[in-house]
Design a protein around this motif. Structure first.
Motif, mmCIF file in Angstrom:
data_model
loop_
_atom_site.group_PDB
_atom_site.id
_atom_site.type_symbol
_atom_site.label_atom_id
_atom_site.label_comp_id
_atom_site.label_asym_id
_atom_site.label_seq_id
_atom_site.Cartn_x
_atom_site.Cartn_y
_atom_site.Cartn_z
ATOM 1 N N LEU A 111 0.838 -1.115 -0.120
ATOM 2 C CA LEU A 111 0.030 0.117 0.139
ATOM 3 C C LEU A 111 1.032 1.270 0.077
ATOM 4 C CD1 LEU A 111 -3.002 -0.924 2.406
ATOM 5 C CD2 LEU A 111 -3.175 -0.049 0.122
ATOM 6 N N THR A 112 2.100 1.235 0.888
ATOM 7 C CA THR A 112 2.922 2.489 0.753
ATOM 8 C C THR A 112 3.268 2.807 -0.393
ATOM 9 O OG1 THR A 112 3.373 1.877 3.320
ATOM 10 C CG2 THR A 112 4.685 3.533 1.912
ATOM 11 N N VAL A 113 4.093 1.802 -1.176
ATOM 12 C CA VAL A 113 4.674 1.955 -2.365
ATOM 13 C C VAL A 113 3.745 2.464 -3.403
ATOM 14 C CG1 VAL A 113 6.713 0.892 -2.376
ATOM 15 C CG2 VAL A 113 4.791 -0.432 -3.039
ATOM 16 N N ARG A 114 2.317 1.862 -3.475
ATOM 17 C CA ARG A 114 1.341 2.013 -4.345
ATOM 18 C C ARG A 114 1.073 3.646 -4.331
ATOM 19 N NH1 ARG A 114 -2.675 -3.044 -4.199
ATOM 20 N NH2 ARG A 114 -1.490 -4.335 -5.735
ATOM 21 N N LEU A 115 0.724 4.143 -2.930
ATOM 22 C CA LEU A 115 0.298 5.402 -2.515
ATOM 23 C C LEU A 115 1.207 6.292 -2.995
ATOM 24 C CD1 LEU A 115 -1.663 5.308 0.759
ATOM 25 C CD2 LEU A 115 -2.551 6.088 -1.492
ATOM 26 N N VAL A 116 2.548 6.048 -2.712
ATOM 27 C CA VAL A 116 3.706 7.193 -2.725
ATOM 28 C C VAL A 116 3.750 7.305 -4.279
ATOM 29 C CG1 VAL A 116 6.187 7.263 -2.608
ATOM 30 C CG2 VAL A 116 4.996 6.790 -0.691
ATOM 31 N N SER A 117 3.810 6.198 -4.913
ATOM 32 C CA SER A 117 3.843 6.128 -6.504
ATOM 33 C C SER A 117 2.852 6.952 -7.055
ATOM 34 C CB SER A 117 3.975 4.806 -7.386
ATOM 35 O OG SER A 117 4.782 3.943 -6.551
ATOM 36 N N VAL A 118 1.615 6.673 -6.765
ATOM 37 C CA VAL A 118 0.432 7.518 -7.231
ATOM 38 C C VAL A 118 0.655 8.943 -7.217
ATOM 39 C CG1 VAL A 118 -2.263 7.889 -7.332
ATOM 40 C CG2 VAL A 118 -1.098 5.367 -7.269
ATOM 41 N N VAL A 119 0.907 9.302 -5.946
ATOM 42 C CA VAL A 119 0.985 10.864 -5.500
ATOM 43 C C VAL A 119 2.288 11.230 -6.235
ATOM 44 C CG1 VAL A 119 1.580 12.326 -3.768
ATOM 45 C CG2 VAL A 119 -0.186 10.536 -3.424
ATOM 46 N N MET A 120 3.194 10.870 -6.494
ATOM 47 C CA MET A 120 4.284 11.206 -7.222
ATOM 48 C C MET A 120 3.954 11.563 -8.678
ATOM 49 S SD MET A 120 7.845 10.214 -5.687
ATOM 50 C CE MET A 120 8.039 8.457 -5.691
ATOM 51 N N LEU A 121 3.241 10.367 -9.259
ATOM 52 C CA LEU A 121 2.682 10.529 -10.569
ATOM 53 C C LEU A 121 1.856 11.699 -10.915
ATOM 54 C CD1 LEU A 121 2.575 6.871 -11.868
ATOM 55 C CD2 LEU A 121 4.316 8.602 -12.672
ATOM 56 N N ALA A 122 0.679 11.932 -9.980
ATOM 57 C CA ALA A 122 0.003 12.693 -10.083
ATOM 58 C C ALA A 122 0.534 14.034 -9.854
ATOM 59 C CB ALA A 122 -1.285 12.636 -8.995
ATOM 60 N N THR A 123 1.436 14.433 -8.937
ATOM 61 C CA THR A 123 2.106 15.789 -8.752
ATOM 62 C C THR A 123 2.938 16.078 -10.114
ATOM 63 O OG1 THR A 123 2.484 15.073 -6.625
ATOM 64 C CG2 THR A 123 3.641 17.085 -7.176
ATOM 65 N N MET A 124 3.449 15.055 -10.464
ATOM 66 C CA MET A 124 4.108 15.310 -11.876
ATOM 67 C C MET A 124 3.262 15.643 -13.061
ATOM 68 S SD MET A 124 7.322 12.835 -13.025
ATOM 69 C CE MET A 124 7.002 11.522 -11.728
#
Lengths: 264, 288
Positions: A111-124
């Motif tokens: 869950l941690t890596v999924r959330l972190v990845s999604v947020v980083m992609l969304a921010t980008m």
């Protein structure tokens, strides 16, 4: 104010120049991919991929990483719940009512890596795409459903909402200062007191937002606004070769990752 | 007596990506009981400057000394000082009352400040009624919803809310903007009364040069993040080049006096108010 989401920052990069429709499509495809993968090793590769993508955008990396860091409380709550209440797999550790299972740890990491990845992609996505281009892309992507949902109106609502984020932040700042001048302090003191002070800031915020919305509605009608459906655009999105290439690369990456996930 | 002293104060706004300097090495000493006006074009740093006076903003370099507190760039140390004490001493009235009115009744809203600074409910209520009278709000309005009042009345409620904290220094951000000419005059008259009877220090942030001419004893001019003038208003108005460089206009009276002088009527250049113009013209006529 440090809110990166919804904040476009101009730099000269390939990612910036991509058609927003491409970026949005790839973003959705990658999001689905992220939630299909169950192997932690692959997430290692994905994180490396995201970090190199940040390099491609030529944005300061700390800006994107800090957006993931802002999730820390949400993650903490999630970690606590999953660690202590997930009761499958082998029991690793026991202390009274608290039991930690290996599957629990796996879930937390996933869950941690999924959330972190999604947020980083969304921010980008939001840092490299102008908010209005993004809503335009959303409108275009949803246009097959025009008959079912008022796509144009929703797109307009979203773009107005995005447009007013900085304004509202500005206004919040002014309200907080006005109340701080009267002794309001939401950082110190007993919790009840702090909530009371918070109310003194929330009420003016609502009052001002409603007033602003009313004024905007009147201003739009005064300039002949009837509905969003029949409106045409001043600027049109154009499709270049790089967009085709970008789309193919983006979707290929997703397919390869899914395939690796299948094999492993 | 010196009340607030700014030494080399600089401030830079930052959103994590862009850094925008807003104030560069400003020195300023505010004397107790004076009437000070701060003017400057939009973006000149005047708002940033006044927000340092009650520690809403803290300097990024330099120091602010006020009421026994020394505020530096060290945020942790500043927090220990208890900055709310300073906010009670230096009352800042913002331009738009909508930003601060929130309570269900006018009375409650005015009581908010004093209650925050440790007054008892009875004291706060007495003070609130007292201040309603001072700012010219009839008692019948005490139970009304503040946001349903007229613009002028809302402004008065906001001012009363600050006055009820009993500050020694009153900082007024654009006190006359958005009021009709009659309301403007009444508002300024009110502040003058407070200044004279209660000996409050007045700091007026404005771009209305007529307000400066009529009410200020001392003038601070800000121009691109720096203080470019500090002195008596009439001295500034005579420096034509500086006035133009700061994109300021002259007060109507000064323009009148200057054109009369060009017509050959000998008037003193230091004249600032219409009363003085009239008096000088009568004197001139008598002399002839």
């Amino acid at each position: 104010m440090k809110i990166a989401i919804g904040n476009y920052i101009e730099t000269e990069s390939f990612i910036h120049r991509l058609n927003p429709i491409v970026k949005l499509t790839i973003f959705f495809v990658w999001m689905i991919t992220l939630f299909m993968i169950k192997n932690l090793a692959i997430y290692g590769i994905i994180l490396v991929g995201i970090l190199s993508l940040i390099q491609l955008t030529r944005l300061p990396a700390r800006l994107i990483v800090s957006s993931a860091w802002s999730l820390k409380w949400l993650l903490l709550i999630m970690i606590v719940f999953n660690l202590f209440f997930y009761k499958q797999g082998n029991l690793l550790w026991e202390f009274g009512v608290v039991q930690v299972y290996d599957q629990g740890i796996y879930q937390v990491l996933l869950l941690t890596v999924r959330l972190v990845s999604v947020v980083m992609l969304a921010t980008m996505l939001t840092l490299t795409t102008k908010p209005l281009d993004l809503t335009l892309a959303l409108e275009k992507l949803l246009s097959p459903f025009k008959k079912l949902i008022p796509v144009a109106d929703i797109a307009l609502m979203v773009s107005i909402a995005i447009r007013f984020i900085p304004t509202l932040i500005d206004e919040t700042d002014k309200i907080m200062k006005a109340q701080a001048s009267r002794g309001a302090n939401i950082e110190e003191g007993p919790i009840i007191q702090r909530i009371k002070h918070l109310v003194s800031m929330l009420i003016p915020m609502f009052v001002i937002s409603f007033k602003r919305a009313e004024n905007l509605a009147v201003a739009m009608e005064a300039r002949g606004y009837t509905d969003a459906q029949s409106r045409t655009r001043l600027t049109k999105l154009s499709w270049h070769q790089r967009d085709t290439v970008g789309l193919i690369i983006g979707i290929s990456i997703a397919s390869i990752i899914v395939m690796i996930g299948w094999i492993m | 007596m010196q009340q607030i002293t700014l030494k080399g104060v600089s401030h830079t706004y930052s959103d994590g990506y862009h850094e925008t300097p807003a104030l560069e090495s400003v020195d300023l000493t505010v004397m107790a009981g004076e009437r000070l006006a701060i003017v400057g074009h939009t973006g000149s740093g005047k708002s940033t400057l006044v927000q340092h006076l009650n520690a809403l903003l803290q300097p990024h370099s330099g120091t602010v000394e006020a009421f026994g507190l020394t505020i530096t760039q060290d945020a942790k140390k500043n927090r220990k000082l208890g900055l709310t004490k300073l906010r009670q001493k230096v009352g800042l009235v913002f331009q738009y009352p909508e930003y601060q009115l929130f309570a269900e009744t006018v009375l409650e809203d005015i009581m908010y400040g004093p209650l925050n600074f440790g007054a008892s409910r009875e004291d706060a209520e007495t003070k609130a009624y007292e201040m309603m009278e001072v700012v010219g709000l009839p008692k019948t309005l005490a139970d009304r919803y503040p946001l349903a009042l007229s613009g002028g009345q809302m402004r008065r409620v906001a001012v009363a809310g600050i006055l009820a904290m009993n500050p020694d220094v009153l900082v007024l951000d654009e006190p006359t903007v958005g009021l009709d000419p009659c309301g403007q005059k009444e508002m300024m008259q009110l502040f003058m009364e407070l200044h004279e009877t209660l000996n409050k220090t007045l700091i007026i942030v404005t771009h209305d040069m007529d307000v400066v001419a009529n009410y200020a004893q001392r003038l601070i001019v800000m121009q691109s993040k720096k203080k470019v003038f500090d002195g008596q208003p009439h001295q500034f108005f005579q420096k034509r080049e500086l006035v133009d460089a700061c994109k300021m206009e002259l007060p109507h009276t000064v323009e009148l006096v200057q054109s009369l002088r060009q017509q050959g009527i000998e008037l003193d250049e230091g004249i600032l108010t219409f009363e003085e113009v009239i008096a000088a013209l009568i004197e001139e006529e008598d002399a002839v």
